[in-house]
Scaffold this motif. Structure first.
Motif, short mmCIF file in Angstrom:
data_model
loop_
_atom_site.label_atom_id
_atom_site.label_comp_id
_atom_site.label_asym_id
_atom_site.label_seq_id
_atom_site.Cartn_x
_atom_site.Cartn_y
_atom_site.Cartn_z
N CYS A 1 0.83 -1.19 0.00
CA CYS A 1 0.00 0.00 0.00
C CYS A 1 0.88 1.26 0.00
CB CYS A 1 -0.89 -0.02 1.23
SG CYS A 1 -1.91 1.44 1.40
N CYS B 1 -0.06 3.14 3.63
CA CYS B 1 0.33 2.64 4.95
C CYS B 1 1.47 1.63 4.88
CB CYS B 1 -0.88 2.03 5.66
SG CYS B 1 -1.43 0.48 4.92
N CYS C 1 -4.17 -0.68 -0.03
CA CYS C 1 -4.79 -1.85 0.59
C CYS C 1 -6.28 -1.56 0.76
CB CYS C 1 -4.14 -2.13 1.95
SG CYS C 1 -4.44 -0.88 3.19
N CYS D 1 -7.18 1.32 3.28
CA CYS D 1 -6.94 2.69 2.84
C CYS D 1 -7.91 3.07 1.72
CB CYS D 1 -5.50 2.86 2.39
SG CYS D 1 -4.34 2.73 3.76
#
Ligand SMILES: [Zn+2]
Length: 136
Positions: free
Chosen positions: A104, A107, A125, A128
């Motif tokens: 991601c 994050c 991901c 998110c």
């Protein structure tokens, strides 16, 4: 689709590929395929865009079809989405080169094989992505 199956798949020779990930080549192939499909779609829509309203010969001028204005608007909208998707694919290629593909961009968590399977160009991901979409 399995194109070639090595004589015997030995557990220990699967090396270098993180668990649950596709090999780079397979990812690139998928991204290329997705990119070609987008570009193909863009081109065929460009070819379809009516430039002049002539040639309407049969008398069926009913509301079955979108008006030219609606059609043009839809085309622009689709093109905009396709451009955005193309940008995501380009970015995915860059992440492949950089070695950060599959993680991601927000994050840093692994995106997950299933999600990448469905969306090879996914940059976020699920968490998110949901945050982004639900943040209104
Ligand atoms: Zn994330």
């Amino acid at each position: 689709m399995v194109m070639d199956t090595p004589h015997a798949v030995r557990n220990e020779t699967v090396a270098q590929v993180p668990a649950g990930s596709l090999p780079d080549d397979a990812i690139r192939a998928r991204l290329l395929e997705a990119r070609n499909a987008l570009i193909g779609g863009l081109e065929s829509r460009l070819a379809e865009v009516p430039t002049e309203p002539s040639g309407v010969s049969d008398g069926w001028g009913e509301t079955e079809h979108l008006t030219l204005a609606e059609q043009a608007e839809l085309t622009v909208h689709l093109d905009w989405m396709a451009q955005a998707a193309l940008g995501e694919i380009e970015a995915a290629f860059e992440r492949l080169d950089a070695g950060t593909y599959g993680y991601c961009v927000t994050c840093g968590d692994a995106i997950g094989a299933e999600r990448l399977e469905a969306l090879p160009a996914a940059a976020h991901c699920v968490n998110c992505q949901q945050h982004q979409e639900g943040s209104r």
